[in-house]
Design a protein around this motif. Structure first.
Motif, short mmCIF file in Angstrom:
data_model
loop_
_atom_site.label_atom_id
_atom_site.label_comp_id
_atom_site.label_asym_id
_atom_site.label_seq_id
_atom_site.Cartn_x
_atom_site.Cartn_y
_atom_site.Cartn_z
N THR A 1 -8.14 -5.42 2.26
CA THR A 1 -7.25 -6.22 3.10
C THR A 1 -7.95 -6.60 4.40
O THR A 1 -7.86 -7.75 4.86
CB THR A 1 -5.95 -5.45 3.40
N SER B 1 0.85 -1.19 0.00
CA SER B 1 0.00 0.00 0.00
C SER B 1 0.89 1.25 0.00
O SER B 1 1.98 1.23 -0.55
CB SER B 1 -0.93 -0.05 1.22
N ALA C 1 -1.30 -5.05 5.10
CA ALA C 1 -0.86 -4.04 4.13
C ALA C 1 0.45 -3.42 4.59
O ALA C 1 0.65 -3.21 5.79
CB ALA C 1 -1.93 -2.97 3.95
N ASN D 1 -6.55 -1.10 1.23
CA ASN D 1 -6.51 -1.35 2.68
C ASN D 1 -7.84 -1.90 3.18
O ASN D 1 -7.87 -2.82 4.01
CB ASN D 1 -6.18 -0.06 3.43
N PHE E 1 -2.03 -2.38 8.96
CA PHE E 1 -1.37 -1.50 7.99
C PHE E 1 -0.10 -1.01 8.65
O PHE E 1 -0.16 -0.33 9.68
CB PHE E 1 -2.31 -0.35 7.63
#
Length: 245
Positions: free
Chosen positions: A179, A145, A195, A176, A236
């Motif tokens: 994900t 990402s 991510a 995201n 993330f």
């Protein structure tokens, strides 16, 4: 089935993708180099092999169903399973001065093209590779990402987030979100999916203006691709940890 771990990295013929492939290869993985361009793909495989990596080429256009199906068949024949999938292939779309993308002047065709690669392509590849990932005792998926995907950072006037990128940035926010949905769906399995933000890396993607090297940019993705079984999922991450988004 070989006991050697295997990985597939999309967009692996250059830049961050290549360094992710090199890093996983250095850890002993057999690495599939996914790329559309045959010449660049073969050159990357040759270079990786020269460095001691067990690399093999995977013709792969993430926007094409037949290509992705063929890639899954090739990986199955080569390795029998997949331990790590790194969805690195991505595009920015047309950029204005200083990489800006004006939301008031978006060409919706450009937006569709970017989403087709950055989001739908990831879904297409992930779903095609899931049967192979499920054969692994510790399957990992990493979606590459960008920090510009963070709505928290983008909406904070006190945080420097760079130019307005109204095509690229939302595509990564979309990625995201996807994900997280995969993490929820696969919560009762061994699959961990996260991510990764590589940071501002000097590649041909940005005219080699970033302060970070592709090797530095690959580090978070490699870490997430090799997480222990009690590692996070649906997150993330960047070098410094979790990115609020």
């Amino acid at each position: 089935m070989s006991e050697q771990k295997s990985a597939l990295v999309t967009g692996a013929n250059k830049g961050i993708g290549y360094e992710i492939a090199a890093g996983l290869g250095a850890l002993g993985y057999s690495v599939g180099v996914g790329a559309r361009d045959r010449t660049r793909r073969e050159a990357a495989v040759e270079k990786l092999r020269a460095g001691g990596v067990d690399a093999f080429g995977v013709p792969l256009d993430v926007t094409d169903d037949r290509s992705v199906t063929g890639a899954a068949d090739l990986v199955e024949r080569r390795t029998g399973r997949l331990d790590a999938l790194v969805n690195n292939a991505g595009i920015a779309g047309p950029l204005g001065p200083n990489w800006a993308q004006d939301p008031t002047a978006i060409d919706v065709g450009d937006l569709r093209t970017v989403v087709e690669t950055n989001v739908i392509g990831v879904i297409r590849v992930t779903n095609a590779m899931l049967p192979l990932l499920r054969r692994s005792p510790s399957p990992r998926i990493v979606n590459v990402s960008s920090s510009v995907a963070s709505l928290t950072r983008q909406a904070d006037p006190d945080i420097e987030v760079g130019p307005i990128m109204s095509v690229y940035a939302p595509s990564k926010s979309f990625l995201n979100a996807v994900t997280v949905q995969y993490a929820r769906q696969l919560a009762d399995t061994a699959v961990l999916i996260n991510a990764a933000c590589p940071g501002f890396v000097a590649t041909d993607f940005n005219g080699f203006h970033g302060p970070r090297t592709p090797e530095q940019g690959a580090a978070t993705a490699i870490r997430l691709a090799t997480l222990p079984d009690d590692g996070p999922t649906g997150g993330f991450f960047e070098d410094d940890g979790v990115i609020p988004w």
